[in-house]
Design an enzyme around this catalytic site. Structure first.
Site, PDB file in Angstrom:
ATOM      1  N   THR A 188      68.567  54.254 102.784  1.00 48.17           N
ATOM      2  CA  THR A 188      69.191  55.539 103.245  1.00 48.17           C
ATOM      3  C   THR A 188      70.457  56.305 102.783  1.00 48.17           C
ATOM      4  O   THR A 188      70.519  57.519 102.781  1.00 48.17           O
ATOM      5  CB  THR A 188      69.608  55.524 104.623  1.00 48.17           C
ATOM      6  OG1 THR A 188      71.000  54.218 104.317  1.00 48.17           O
ATOM      7  CG2 THR A 188      68.948  54.463 105.653  1.00 48.17           C
ATOM      8  N   ARG A 239      69.054  61.800 110.795  1.00 51.72           N
ATOM      9  CA  ARG A 239      69.674  61.309 110.701  1.00 51.72           C
ATOM     10  C   ARG A 239      68.911  59.678 111.230  1.00 51.72           C
ATOM     11  O   ARG A 239      69.935  58.723 111.007  1.00 51.72           O
ATOM     12  CB  ARG A 239      71.191  60.925 111.424  1.00 51.72           C
ATOM     13  CG  ARG A 239      71.560  62.312 110.266  1.00 51.72           C
ATOM     14  CD  ARG A 239      73.077  62.474 110.060  1.00 51.72           C
ATOM     15  NE  ARG A 239      73.300  61.150 108.994  1.00 51.72           N
ATOM     16  CZ  ARG A 239      75.100  61.316 109.205  1.00 51.72           C
ATOM     17  NH1 ARG A 239      75.651  61.409 109.916  1.00 51.72           N
ATOM     18  NH2 ARG A 239      74.965  60.192 108.056  1.00 51.72           N
ATOM     19  N   GLY A 240      68.320  59.803 111.771  1.00 50.03           N
ATOM     20  CA  GLY A 240      67.973  58.171 112.668  1.00 50.03           C
ATOM     21  C   GLY A 240      67.406  57.176 111.414  1.00 50.03           C
ATOM     22  O   GLY A 240      66.908  55.966 111.173  1.00 50.03           O
ATOM     23  N   CYS A 241      67.104  57.411 109.978  1.00 47.04           N
ATOM     24  CA  CYS A 241      66.866  56.853 109.296  1.00 47.04           C
ATOM     25  C   CYS A 241      68.002  56.377 108.472  1.00 47.04           C
ATOM     26  O   CYS A 241      68.096  56.794 106.824  1.00 47.04           O
ATOM     27  CB  CYS A 241      66.191  58.417 108.048  1.00 47.04           C
ATOM     28  SG  CYS A 241      66.816  59.278 107.845  1.00 47.04           S
ATOM     29  N   ILE A 242      69.102  55.962 108.869  1.00 47.81           N
ATOM     30  CA  ILE A 242      69.829  55.269 108.211  1.00 47.81           C
ATOM     31  C   ILE A 242      70.002  53.546 108.350  1.00 47.81           C
ATOM     32  O   ILE A 242      69.652  52.956 109.177  1.00 47.81           O
ATOM     33  CB  ILE A 242      71.388  55.481 109.574  1.00 47.81           C
ATOM     34  CG1 ILE A 242      71.843  56.542 109.701  1.00 47.81           C
ATOM     35  CG2 ILE A 242      72.532  54.194 108.945  1.00 47.81           C
ATOM     36  CD1 ILE A 242      72.535  57.367 108.650  1.00 47.81           C
TER      37      ILE A 242
END
Lengths: 412, 105
Positions: free
Chosen positions: A199, B102-105
């Site tokens: 990420t 930013r859900g891809c954390i």
């Protein structure tokens, strides 16, 4: 008057917050009640190693109540919902527990049934996961039977617990297959919905390089729509396919189901929206959340729950005294990344700072960051003892403060 | 970072084509933004999803990732991919003039 602090969940975050609060508040000023649906505390980082080795599953599990200090009341009960307006928790059998301050630490749950076919034919045999104890054991058996072919490690969706774990699994699988003399007969592929291996950009570059070094294929932006066990293929929403003989799948995650039954408490995935610094819930000023249960923009990881604990303990104490929360969590996460061959690399970052090279936690004598080393591997292997004996009891770990250290890092 | 023009007004985009300042966005930019995202036809359903992403960002300070977008908007993930074949969450966020989800954390 005696106040009551109720903590939901006795995992990493709930346990260490309960123990720290108990030390801080005399028993005649605050009652501390911890509620969990079961009494099995699993050391989750250990699940990664289970499929590859002789580690006994039982070694990873201890009782939850035994991790709590004297003077903390443990209640084993399913939770039906939280009513923030009435300041109470409703249990599965309809009984209620009122609170002055509530801490939500019920973690994340796996939702394999949300992906078409994932729990269908082949689940637990040629389609496995290592994200829970039962799955990791099934995978150990499947890996022992595996004699060559296409091995796929796939992440269905983000967020997940410990976003480096699936990468570590790929690295360890490469090493495991080499030791068994099978590596040349195996096509190893890493499948992710992200547009890169990880990420955060700097670390993504380093980790993608490691995948390439180990001959692991990388498929990005693959939103897994369906898993076809009998046919041995993953199908994406944009109709791409990845074939497999053995698939190691990290299912979609969500927050605990009771969060969804609690009016106004959770988001659409049942995580609890909080102020990302004070960890105070958007739903109510007397509710806090930490660990995997909290909707904050950093990794879901034990280290994060640990670092968040410091801010939660201080802010709970302030709110009990009628003051606004002031302690701020900076988004600090640190992750040992096993890379195989007895080595590991270490990532350390927060909301504002990317994982950088350097040393942690001390500039001169610390562990190397973003670089493979035997020392990091030993650090990871030594960690379970620290976890049970220092972190959960709420003792301070030498050199490991809640805020991300800046010294020792390069590139600033 | 790059500056470009939509609906006759300058906007700043990051390296991946997302708005760095959502305040520079306005609804009349949608057709041009959609075209530059490779969508040749913009239906009401597209507009509904784009408006939803914009509203979600305004309310919560972040654009939703695909599963959250589907659950909160009620549009099935499959349909989201039919509407935005190159990745619904990112494409819709670009057209809605908000930063990368930013859900891809």
């Amino acid at each position: 008057m005696r106040k009551r602090i109720v903590i939901l969940g006795a995992g990493t975050g709930g346990t260490l917050v309960a123990n720290r609060l108990r030390r801080l508040h005399p028993e005649d000023s605050a009652e501390i009640v911890v509620i969990d649906q079961d009494d099995e505390h699993v050391y989750q980082p250990g699940l990664l190693f289970l499929p590859f080795g002789p580690a006994e599953a039982g070694d990873l599990v201890r009782s939850r109540h035994g991790r709590l200090r004297r003077g903390v009341e443990f209640r084993q009960a399913p939770i039906d919902r939280v009513e923030t307006g009435a300041q109470r928790v409703v249990l599965g059998d309809g009984r209620t527990v009122g609170y002055d301050v509530l801490v939500i630490a019920t973690g994340a749950v796996l939702l394999p049934e949300e992906t078409e076919g994932l729990t269908g034919p082949g689940w637990g045999e040629k389609v496995c996961t290592f994200y829970d104890l039962q799955g990791a054991l099934a995978l150990r058996a499947a890996l022992a039977r595996f004699a060559g072919g296409r091995l796929v490690v796939a992440v269905v969706d983000m967020p997940i617990k410990c976003p480096v774990a699936p990468l570590e699994f790929a690295f360890l699988a490469d090493w495991h297959l080499r030791r068994r003399g099978l590596r040349e007969r195996v096509e190893l592929t890493y499948v992710t919905p992200l547009d890169a291996a990880f990420t955060r950009p700097v670390a993504a570059g380093a980790l993608a390089g490691l995948l390439a070094d180990k001959g692991v294929g990388l498929v990005t932006e693959f939103g897994t729509a369906a898993v076809d066990g009998p046919g041995g293929r993953l199908v994406s929403y944009d109709e791409r396919e990845v074939g497999f003989d053995l698939a190691v799948v990290v299912p979609a995650h969500g927050g605990a189901a009771y969060v969804g039954r609690s009016p106004g408490l959770g988001d659409e995935l049942n995580f609890v929206p909080v102020d990302r610094h004070t960890l105070q819930a958007a739903a109510a000023p007397d509710v806090f959340a930490l660990g995997d249960a909290a909707g904050v923009p950093t990794s879901k990881a034990g280290s994060v729950a640990h670092f968040e604990g410091a801010a939660v303990v201080e802010n709970v104490t302030r709110v009990l005294a009628g003051r606004p929360p002031a302690a701020r969590f900076d988004g600090h996460a640190n992750c040992f990344v096993e890379t195989g061959h007895g080595k590991a690399l270490l990532l350390d970052f927060n909301y504002d700072t990317e994982p950088l090279p350097g040393r942690y936690p001390w500039a001169a004598a610390g562990l190397p960051l973003l670089k493979q080393s035997r020392l990091n591997h030993l650090g990871k292997r030594a960690f379970p003892w620290l976890y049970w004996h220092a972190l959960l009891p709420g003792r301070d770990l030498p050199g490991i403060g809640a805020d991300m250290p800046v010294h020792g890092k390069k590139g600033r | 970072m790059a500056t470009t023009t939509y609906a006759g007004r300058p906007v700043t985009l990051d390296d991946e084509g997302f708005f760095t300042d959502p305040g520079q966005w306005s609804e009349d930019m949608i057709p041009e933004l959609a075209a530059s995202a490779g969508l040749d036809r913009l239906t009401d359903r597209h507009r509904e999803v784009i408006a939803f992403v914009r509203a979600r960002y305004t309310a919560q300070g972040a654009a939703p990732a695909v599963r959250a977008l589907s659950k909160s908007s009620g549009v099935p993930v499959k349909e989201l991919y039919q509407l935005f074949p190159k990745g619904p969450a990112k494409t819709a966020a670009r057209i809605a003039g908000v930063p990368k989800p930013r859900g891809c954390i």
